[in-house]
Design a protein around this motif. Sequence first.
Motif, PDB file in Angstrom:
ATOM      1  N   MET A  72       4.708 -26.961   2.927  1.00 23.19           N
ATOM      2  CA  MET A  72       4.026 -25.868   2.225  1.00 23.19           C
ATOM      3  C   MET A  72       5.053 -24.847   1.747  1.00 23.19           C
ATOM      4  N   PHE A  73       4.916 -24.434   0.500  1.00 27.10           N
ATOM      5  CA  PHE A  73       5.777 -23.415  -0.081  1.00 27.10           C
ATOM      6  C   PHE A  73       5.241 -22.053   0.343  1.00 27.10           C
ATOM      7  N   ILE A  74       6.014 -21.331   1.159  1.00 31.33           N
ATOM      8  CA  ILE A  74       5.592 -20.018   1.637  1.00 31.33           C
ATOM      9  C   ILE A  74       6.288 -18.974   0.775  1.00 31.33           C
ATOM     10  N   ILE A  75       5.514 -18.306  -0.078  1.00 27.69           N
ATOM     11  CA  ILE A  75       6.090 -17.406  -1.058  1.00 27.69           C
ATOM     12  C   ILE A  75       5.257 -16.130  -1.141  1.00 27.69           C
ATOM     13  N   GLY A  76       5.947 -14.995  -1.213  1.00 29.32           N
ATOM     14  CA  GLY A  76       5.260 -13.718  -1.324  1.00 29.32           C
ATOM     15  C   GLY A  76       6.143 -12.687  -1.988  1.00 29.32           C
ATOM     16  N   ALA A  77       5.632 -11.463  -2.063  1.00 28.47           N
ATOM     17  CA  ALA A  77       6.353 -10.371  -2.703  1.00 28.47           C
ATOM     18  C   ALA A  77       6.217  -9.121  -1.856  1.00 28.47           C
ATOM     19  N   HIS A  78       6.942  -8.080  -2.243  1.00 31.73           N
ATOM     20  CA  HIS A  78       6.875  -6.809  -1.533  1.00 31.73           C
ATOM     21  C   HIS A  78       5.689  -6.007  -2.060  1.00 31.73           C
ATOM     22  N   LEU A  79       4.741  -5.681  -1.166  1.00 26.05           N
ATOM     23  CA  LEU A  79       3.511  -4.994  -1.551  1.00 26.05           C
ATOM     24  C   LEU A  79       3.424  -3.623  -0.888  1.00 26.05           C
ATOM     25  N   SER A  80       2.587  -2.777  -1.455  1.00 24.62           N
ATOM     26  CA  SER A  80       2.362  -1.446  -0.897  1.00 24.62           C
ATOM     27  C   SER A  80       1.404  -1.526   0.282  1.00 24.62           C
ATOM     28  N   ALA A  81       1.787  -0.861   1.386  1.00 26.08           N
ATOM     29  CA  ALA A  81       0.964  -0.869   2.593  1.00 26.08           C
ATOM     30  C   ALA A  81      -0.050   0.272   2.618  1.00 26.08           C
ATOM     31  N   SER A  82      -0.185   1.007   1.537  1.00 24.09           N
ATOM     32  CA  SER A  82      -0.974   2.242   1.554  1.00 24.09           C
ATOM     33  C   SER A  82      -2.444   2.013   1.884  1.00 24.09           C
ATOM     34  N   LYS A  83      -2.978   0.836   1.549  1.00 27.40           N
ATOM     35  CA  LYS A  83      -4.405   0.571   1.778  1.00 27.40           C
ATOM     36  C   LYS A  83      -4.654  -0.350   2.958  1.00 27.40           C
ATOM     37  N   GLY A  84      -3.609  -0.697   3.706  1.00 29.96           N
ATOM     38  CA  GLY A  84      -3.800  -1.465   4.916  1.00 29.96           C
ATOM     39  C   GLY A  84      -3.488  -2.940   4.786  1.00 29.96           C
ATOM     40  N   TYR A  85      -3.519  -3.632   5.919  1.00 34.93           N
ATOM     41  CA  TYR A  85      -3.152  -5.041   5.994  1.00 34.93           C
ATOM     42  C   TYR A  85      -4.090  -5.937   5.195  1.00 34.93           C
ATOM     43  N   THR A  86      -5.377  -5.729   5.350  1.00 38.05           N
ATOM     44  CA  THR A  86      -6.342  -6.594   4.670  1.00 38.05           C
ATOM     45  C   THR A  86      -6.203  -6.493   3.164  1.00 38.05           C
ATOM     46  N   ALA A  87      -6.017  -5.276   2.661  1.00 34.98           N
ATOM     47  CA  ALA A  87      -5.834  -5.085   1.220  1.00 34.98           C
ATOM     48  C   ALA A  87      -4.568  -5.785   0.732  1.00 34.98           C
ATOM     49  N   MET A  88      -3.490  -5.751   1.529  1.00 32.17           N
ATOM     50  CA  MET A  88      -2.267  -6.450   1.132  1.00 32.17           C
ATOM     51  C   MET A  88      -2.492  -7.955   1.081  1.00 32.17           C
ATOM     52  N   LEU A  89      -3.206  -8.496   2.057  1.00 31.35           N
ATOM     53  CA  LEU A  89      -3.474  -9.938   2.053  1.00 31.35           C
ATOM     54  C   LEU A  89      -4.255 -10.332   0.809  1.00 31.35           C
ATOM     55  N   LYS A  90      -5.271  -9.565   0.478  1.00 25.13           N
ATOM     56  CA  LYS A  90      -6.091  -9.892  -0.705  1.00 25.13           C
ATOM     57  C   LYS A  90      -5.283  -9.749  -1.984  1.00 25.13           C
ATOM     58  N   GLN A  91      -4.417  -8.736  -2.059  1.00 24.47           N
ATOM     59  CA  GLN A  91      -3.565  -8.588  -3.241  1.00 24.47           C
ATOM     60  C   GLN A  91      -2.580  -9.746  -3.339  1.00 24.47           C
ATOM     61  N   ALA A  92      -2.050 -10.174  -2.191  1.00 27.46           N
ATOM     62  CA  ALA A  92      -1.158 -11.331  -2.195  1.00 27.46           C
ATOM     63  C   ALA A  92      -1.870 -12.556  -2.754  1.00 27.46           C
TER      64      ALA A  92
END
Length: 276
Positions: A1-21
């Motif tokens: 599996m290709f595990i790939i992500g980017a640097h996201l803003s934590a301002s709205k919390g963990y769940t929001a970052m996961l959904k944005q990812a």
Amino acid sequence: MFIIGAHLSASKGYTAMLKQAQEIGANTFQFFTRNPRGGSAKDIDEDDVKVFLSLMKSEGFPVILAHAPYTLNCCSAKPETREFAINTFADDLQRMEYTPNQLYNFHPGSHTGQGEDVGIELIADALNKVLFPEMTTTVLLETMAGKGSEVGKTFEELRAIIDKTELSDTLGVCLDTCHINDGGYDVVNNLDGVIEEFDRVIGLDRLKAVHLNDSKNPLGAHKDRHEKIGKGYIGSEAIERIINHPALRNLPFFLETPNEIDGYAEEIAFLKSLYK
């Protein structure tokens, strides 16, 4: 599996970052634990964390990477700066236990004229103060470009820090492609040799993550200026070799390229097309 992500803003919390990812095609992400240029950290929302941990399992997010603030300098010549770094580091590691078994990345620091040997001693001393036996987090030393008085520009310097750390089993390394290019490691023409050197000096078992960035500067420039994928001196062909190398392809890759969210989505789609 290709595990790939980017640097996201934590301002709205963990769940929001996961959904944005997910919206940008990622299955992991990186975030700052607190203001990257300051010291403040938001309170942990335990309800948000519970939802997030459940989603990590159901949505197939294998790991996330927390990044220490840039103001954390464990080897400054100023005692007050070192004290701030140790207090911030210790607080971050306690906060990390809300999301067990994840990764925490930090820049080793700048010795500010004291010399590499003193810098290494001070970084190891800080780690010996903040690491604790029951922690579940893996702390990553990041490879650096060697600008100014940065410590960690060579694999040997990182190895020396590890060797002086009592709870060294909790330590790993995050390899930054821009940084090692700027530090003089030729990942474009000699990727196999660089990986073999890393294995000989540090050990591939310590390599836990990759910051996947192109570089605005040529090999050995010691500048640390990230560029978009394929737009710099590393280039798309070398990036393709990096993400598909047998020693690297199963690691999580994190983009820190100069992009907004749409740009990250485009880069992730492009990288997925290169992954074999």
